[in-house]
Design an enzyme around this catalytic site. Structure first.
Site, PDB file in Angstrom:
ATOM      1  N   ASP A  93       0.867  -1.181   0.000  1.00 20.88           N
ATOM      2  CA  ASP A  93       0.000   0.000   0.000  1.00 20.88           C
ATOM      3  C   ASP A  93       0.904   1.232   0.000  1.00 20.88           C
ATOM      4  OD1 ASP A  93      -1.635  -2.163   0.596  1.00 20.88           O
ATOM      5  OD2 ASP A  93      -2.840  -1.075   2.073  1.00 20.88           O
ATOM      6  N   LYS A 156      -7.023   3.295  -2.535  1.00 19.15           N
ATOM      7  CA  LYS A 156      -7.296   3.179  -1.097  1.00 19.15           C
ATOM      8  C   LYS A 156      -7.564   4.555  -0.510  1.00 19.15           C
ATOM      9  CE  LYS A 156      -4.887   1.754   3.186  1.00 19.15           C
ATOM     10  NZ  LYS A 156      -3.684   1.086   3.720  1.00 19.15           N
ATOM     11  N   LYS A 186     -10.179   0.029  -1.551  1.00 19.79           N
ATOM     12  CA  LYS A 186      -9.919  -0.320  -0.159  1.00 19.79           C
ATOM     13  C   LYS A 186     -10.302   0.845   0.735  1.00 19.79           C
ATOM     14  CE  LYS A 186      -6.326  -1.732   3.137  1.00 19.79           C
ATOM     15  NZ  LYS A 186      -4.939  -2.227   3.310  1.00 19.79           N
TER      16      LYS A 186
END
Length: 222
Positions: A93, A156, A186
């Site tokens: 990430d 995300k 996400k």
């Protein structure tokens, strides 16, 4: 939308990213993830060398790069991510340059994203973090389109460390609309209950990042 406890567990990233976390904390997280049936843990890159037991047990290991502010150079983020993969990370990430996200600077975003994607060939799962709490809807859409073009796997919402806050249903809905099912969404930051997690899924989240996996799953209806 009806979602079962097992279905929810399967999309959780059980997160341990605080600056003071210890190896003992990590081992406890691994135990809890295995007990709960959560398939992915997300940990600091400096702790990747303590994940052999998790890898042997079949857990997916996610880590972060450029975390939490996103102000490292893209090649530094790429190197950080690549090193983590060498230690066994299967997902990374990456925090984008949030100033570029806010400015909806698609050229800068695409350049950063492509540099990192080229360093992390498939099947490594790549997620880009946009800090949705400080970004308007148009900029969220631009970032998501850039992520799609760069070959990312997920967009995300948040690091969970920004003082402005974490994921919201509204931001997830915008990201999901721009993703068009081509990449995942996400939701992360401030998701602590079953009801919050379900709301994120209903808005279009396909993955949930949380340090409260046990509380979420224990809140599932009987």
């Amino acid at each position: 939308m009806t979602i079962t406890r097992a279905e929810m567990a399967s999309i959780l990233d059980y997160t341990l990213l605080g600056p003071e976390v210890t190896t003992a904390d990590l081992q406890a997280l691994i135990d809890d993830a295995l007990t709960l049936g959560v398939p992915t843990i997300c940990i600091p890159p400096s702790m990747m060398n303590a994940t052999k037991r998790a890898q042997d047990a079949g857990l997916r290991i996610a880590t972060v790069a450029g975390f939490p502010h996103g102000k490292s150079a893209p090649l530094v983020k790429a190197a950080e991510a690549r090193l983590a993969v060498q230690y066994g990370a299967s997902e990374v990430d990456v925090v984008l340059d949030i100033a570029a996200v806010k400015a909806a600077d698609d050229n800068a975003l695409l350049a950063e994203m492509v540099a990192i994607r080229e360093a992390l060939a498939s099947p490594v799962t790549l997620k880009f973090i946009v800090e949705s709490a400080v970004v308007d809807d148009v900029a969220l859409e631009v970032a998501t389109h850039a992520a799609r073009a760069a070959g990312a796997d997920f967009i995300k919402t948040s690091t969970g460390f920004h003082p402005a806050g974490g994921a919201t249903v509204e931001a997830v809905r915008v990201l999901a609309g721009a993703a068009q099912g081509q990449i995942g969404v996400k939701a992360s930051g401030g998701i602590r209950t079953w009801e919050q997690a379900v709301a994120m899924v209903e808005a279009g989240a396909t993955r949930i990042g949380t340090s409260n996996a046990r509380a979420i799953l224990e809140g599932a209806p009987a």
